[in-house]
Design a protein around this motif. Structure first.
Motif, mmCIF file in Angstrom:
data_model
loop_
_atom_site.group_PDB
_atom_site.id
_atom_site.type_symbol
_atom_site.label_atom_id
_atom_site.label_comp_id
_atom_site.label_asym_id
_atom_site.label_seq_id
_atom_site.Cartn_x
_atom_site.Cartn_y
_atom_site.Cartn_z
ATOM 1 N N LEU A 119 1.006 -1.155 -0.018
ATOM 2 C CA LEU A 119 -0.057 -0.035 0.110
ATOM 3 C C LEU A 119 0.997 1.435 0.003
ATOM 4 O O LEU A 119 2.065 1.186 0.390
ATOM 5 N N ALA A 120 0.312 2.333 -0.383
ATOM 6 C CA ALA A 120 0.856 3.799 -0.155
ATOM 7 C C ALA A 120 1.065 4.137 1.185
ATOM 8 O O ALA A 120 0.101 3.885 1.936
ATOM 9 N N ALA A 121 2.001 5.004 1.522
ATOM 10 C CA ALA A 121 2.292 5.512 2.945
ATOM 11 C C ALA A 121 1.369 6.588 3.087
ATOM 12 O O ALA A 121 1.177 7.407 2.088
ATOM 13 N N GLY A 122 0.769 6.789 4.325
ATOM 14 C CA GLY A 122 0.120 7.858 4.689
ATOM 15 C C GLY A 122 -1.108 8.400 4.204
ATOM 16 O O GLY A 122 -1.257 9.453 3.916
ATOM 17 N N ARG A 123 -2.007 7.246 3.538
ATOM 18 C CA ARG A 123 -3.204 7.581 3.115
ATOM 19 C C ARG A 123 -4.198 6.696 3.571
ATOM 20 O O ARG A 123 -4.046 5.510 4.223
ATOM 21 N N THR A 149 6.665 10.301 5.484
ATOM 22 C CA THR A 149 7.321 11.712 5.692
ATOM 23 C C THR A 149 5.933 12.536 6.431
ATOM 24 O O THR A 149 4.855 12.159 6.071
ATOM 25 N N ALA A 150 6.155 13.128 7.347
ATOM 26 C CA ALA A 150 4.914 13.824 8.137
ATOM 27 C C ALA A 150 5.360 15.085 8.844
ATOM 28 O O ALA A 150 6.389 15.048 9.639
ATOM 29 N N LEU A 308 6.052 0.783 16.775
ATOM 30 C CA LEU A 308 5.880 1.194 15.447
ATOM 31 C C LEU A 308 6.311 2.775 15.121
ATOM 32 O O LEU A 308 6.424 3.470 15.995
ATOM 33 N N ARG A 309 6.832 2.713 13.738
ATOM 34 C CA ARG A 309 7.460 4.229 13.589
ATOM 35 C C ARG A 309 6.544 5.088 12.771
ATOM 36 O O ARG A 309 5.721 4.378 11.572
ATOM 37 N N PHE A 310 6.479 6.136 12.780
ATOM 38 C CA PHE A 310 5.555 7.105 12.051
ATOM 39 C C PHE A 310 6.588 8.296 11.447
ATOM 40 O O PHE A 310 6.761 9.235 12.144
ATOM 41 N N ALA A 311 7.293 7.941 10.285
ATOM 42 C CA ALA A 311 8.436 8.866 9.790
ATOM 43 C C ALA A 311 9.191 9.208 10.767
ATOM 44 O O ALA A 311 9.660 8.476 11.572
ATOM 45 N N ASP A 312 9.807 10.362 10.595
ATOM 46 C CA ASP A 312 10.836 10.720 11.496
ATOM 47 C C ASP A 312 10.137 11.559 12.768
ATOM 48 O O ASP A 312 10.870 12.048 13.385
ATOM 49 N N LEU A 313 8.781 11.399 12.819
ATOM 50 C CA LEU A 313 8.074 12.282 13.824
ATOM 51 C C LEU A 313 8.167 11.731 15.114
ATOM 52 O O LEU A 313 8.299 12.154 16.359
ATOM 53 N N TYR A 489 -11.635 10.106 26.752
ATOM 54 C CA TYR A 489 -10.426 9.729 26.158
ATOM 55 C C TYR A 489 -9.388 10.814 25.820
ATOM 56 O O TYR A 489 -9.773 11.757 26.223
ATOM 57 N N THR A 490 -8.092 10.719 25.385
ATOM 58 C CA THR A 490 -7.335 11.845 25.192
ATOM 59 C C THR A 490 -6.811 11.701 23.800
ATOM 60 O O THR A 490 -6.473 10.686 23.380
ATOM 61 N N VAL A 491 -6.998 12.957 23.120
ATOM 62 C CA VAL A 491 -6.520 13.083 21.914
ATOM 63 C C VAL A 491 -4.960 13.803 21.978
ATOM 64 O O VAL A 491 -4.821 14.915 22.583
ATOM 65 N N VAL A 492 -4.102 13.142 21.132
ATOM 66 C CA VAL A 492 -2.646 13.576 21.116
ATOM 67 C C VAL A 492 -2.211 14.020 19.661
ATOM 68 O O VAL A 492 -2.201 13.310 18.910
ATOM 69 N N GLY A 493 -1.920 15.415 19.510
ATOM 70 C CA GLY A 493 -1.475 15.772 18.316
ATOM 71 C C GLY A 493 0.099 16.305 18.565
ATOM 72 O O GLY A 493 0.692 16.767 19.346
ATOM 73 N N VAL A 494 0.800 15.763 17.401
ATOM 74 C CA VAL A 494 2.196 15.799 17.430
ATOM 75 C C VAL A 494 2.849 16.595 16.229
ATOM 76 O O VAL A 494 2.517 16.256 15.076
ATOM 77 N N ASN A 495 3.491 17.574 16.225
ATOM 78 C CA ASN A 495 4.475 18.048 15.131
ATOM 79 C C ASN A 495 5.845 18.038 15.779
ATOM 80 O O ASN A 495 6.271 17.653 16.819
ATOM 81 N N ALA A 496 6.612 18.679 14.815
ATOM 82 C CA ALA A 496 8.118 18.467 15.260
ATOM 83 C C ALA A 496 8.461 19.485 16.525
ATOM 84 O O ALA A 496 9.776 19.199 17.043
ATOM 85 N N THR A 497 7.716 20.458 16.871
ATOM 86 C CA THR A 497 8.235 21.282 17.960
ATOM 87 C C THR A 497 7.252 21.256 19.181
ATOM 88 O O THR A 497 7.580 21.548 20.101
#
Length: 534
Positions: A119-123, A149-150, A308-313, A489-497
């Motif tokens: 499958l294609a990544a991230g879709r 990539t993310a 489990l890995r999610f890009a470099d994020l 429940y808890t929602v967690v959002g992540v970016n590089a910073t």
């Protein structure tokens, strides 16, 4: 999802090829059921997906036209059934990218686990199952592969879904969120009897549900009972899940091959008998959840920890703090004293192999964030407001303080930055700084712990209760930032910073239809451990 069964059966073209990891291969000696016909829908337990990789995902279902049959067979014969599956780029299945046939075998409760690759990544993808000889078609599920990539990722974590203590309204709201995945931290079922009326559910079930689960058939039926809930099914259909267990998937507070004291029904020290019970519990767990082949149990043994890995994020380290731990000291429970016993350096929570695997993995991750999917509270939690007395829960990491010190010191000494722990078990929400020395206010913060509340266990909650008041009394647990005792429940959002946690709560669960609201939000900034409330 806007599809009719007749419409599905009319679509036969456009199939592709996938690489399968069929758990059933070579496992069944049963003859095939050549032309299956079912007295009822064979897919009442819904569908699910899990453990997303950048090129694939696990697809799951279980054939069970009579899902609560006393014998645990789900109304299925002692025969193998071929089940067709499809995965498509669109909800109407006009662009099917992969398809195939999986064997549902009686030895595994006619469950189906398909490991799709290519499958294609991230879709997003959509998937479904059917039994080709009849008009039997599953619901449609949506899943999402991991990105390569993310710039951002969003997940929710949940735990503790006691069926008879509350409705799963929180899952209905969770299914409406915009998420990449769901992380479940344990207590997917409870082994206790459900009561004469199914608790708040108001249902009468046969006598096998009124007692504690012991056998494979009873564990299968307890999972099936939970999986019949439409809100839980909706949450599984909406996103891929990553799961680990805690105690109630087997029995309360089990530790490796040691049953709970005085409540297990086995003679003291009967390891063989308890391992037999574990084998049934482990198998039923695998049969009802979207797990990969390496997580298939071998009797009473199962390696559930994985990453489990999610890009470099983000690297997600999924822990199992039940299967390898030493027994709880001082008879378990919440007690004062026992300091020498719980600080014994020979005691372990994760086992040596998993502990080394974890510390080596976070050091090598190379991602912006390391996130631990953990069961019981790591942070020191004093239950006593008397400054001269320390009362702690011996089933939590407070009962294994040397093991906790090894973990936190290991993270610190390896220079692991941006480490966040997601925790379940305690039926309440807590935000805590994880410090090298919890008794030293100047000790460095190594990581941040977000403990999430239950989906339904404990019934209706409140923002604050006596338990929480004691924890949050000034000076008792100064590393605790926030507490709440509502369900959700808890929602967690992540970016590089930064990593942001939104605690989503429902005012009540003992009747259906509750609204949802955000009780509090926190952010952890990159390279600045510790949560800041927004």
């Amino acid at each position: 999802m806007g599809l009719t069964r007749r419409g599905l059966l009319g679509r036969a073209a456009g199939v592709g090829v996938a690489t399968l990891g069929l758990h059933a291969a070579g496992l069944s000696s049963r003859a095939a059921w050549a032309a299956p016909r079912f007295a009822a829908d064979p897919f009442p337990l819904g569908v699910a997906s899990g453990d997303p990789a950048s090129d694939g995902v696990v697809l799951w279902t279980r054939l069970a036209p009579d899902p609560l049959a006393v014998d645990g067979r789900g109304g299925m014969p002692d025969a193998t059934v071929d089940v067709e599956w499809q995965i498509a780029e669109d909800e109407s299945f006009g662009r099917v990218v992969h398809s195939g046939t999986a064997a549902a075998v009686p030895e595994l409760g006619h469950s189906v686990h398909v490991e799709v690759t290519g499958l294609a990544a991230g879709r997003d993808y959509f998937y479904r199952f059917r039994v080709p000889s009849g008009d039997a078609v599953s619901p449609v599920g949506r899943t999402r592969t991991a990105p390569t990539t993310a710039t951002g990722l969003k997940l929710a974590f949940a735990s503790c879904q006691c069926w008879y203590e509350g409705f799963y309204t929180a899952y209905r709201h969770l299914a409406a969120e915009d998420l990449d995945l769901v992380v479940h931290l344990g207590d997917y079922i409870y082994e206790y009897g459900v009561g004469a009326t199914g608790g708040v559910r108001g249902l009468t079930l046969d006598a096998s549900y009124q007692r504690e689960t012991r056998t494979l058939a009873e564990y299968r039926n307890r999972h099936a009972l939970y999986r019949l809930d439409p809100d839980l099914q909706a949450a599984h259909q909406a996103f891929p899940w990553v799961l680990t267990w805690d105690d109630h998937e087997v029995e309360n507070n089990w530790a490796a091959d040691i049953a709970q004291i005085d409540s297990d029904g086995f003679p003291d020290g009967d390891v063989a008998a308890f391992r037999g019970r574990k084998a049934g519990a482990f198998q039923a767990y695998y049969e009802h959840l979207p797990l990969r082949l390496p997580q298939k149990p071998d009797g009473a043994d199962c390696q559930l920890y994985r990453r489990l890995r999610f890009a470099d994020l983000l690297q997600l380290h999924v822990l199992d703090s039940r299967s390898y731990r030493d027994d709880q000291v001082c008879g378990d429970g919440t007690k004062s004293g026992c300091d020498a016993e719980r600080s014994d350096p020979s005691r372990t929570m994760l086992g040596a192999a998993q502990e080394n695997w974890l510390l080596d993995g976070v050091r090598r991750a190379g991602t912006a964030w390391n996130v631990l999917a953990n069961q019981t509270l790591i942070a020191q939690a004093d239950h006593d407001t008397d400054p001269n007395t320390h009362t702690v829960g011996l089933d939590m990491w407070d009962g294994y303080t040397a093991a906790r010190d090894r973990l936190l010191t290991g993270l610190h000494d390896r220079g692991v930055a941006n480490c966040v722990v997601l925790t379940g078990d305690i039926h309440r929400s807590v935000v805590a700084d994880l410090k090298l020395d919890f008794d030293d206010p100047d000790s460095p913060v190594v990581a941040t712990e977000f403990a999430g509340t239950s989906i339904s266990s404990g019934g209706d909650g409140t923002p604050m209760d006596t338990f929480g008041f004691n924890w949050m009394t000034p000076g008792v647990n100064p590393h605790f930032t926030w507490h709440n005792a509502q369900r959700g429940y808890t929602v967690v959002g992540v970016n590089a910073t930064e990593l942001r946690a939104d605690y989503r709560v429902v005012p009540y669960v003992t009747t259906p239809g509750s609204s949802v609201e955000t009780a509090a939000s926190f952010v952890v900034e990159a390279d600045r451990p510790g949560a800041q409330q927004l």
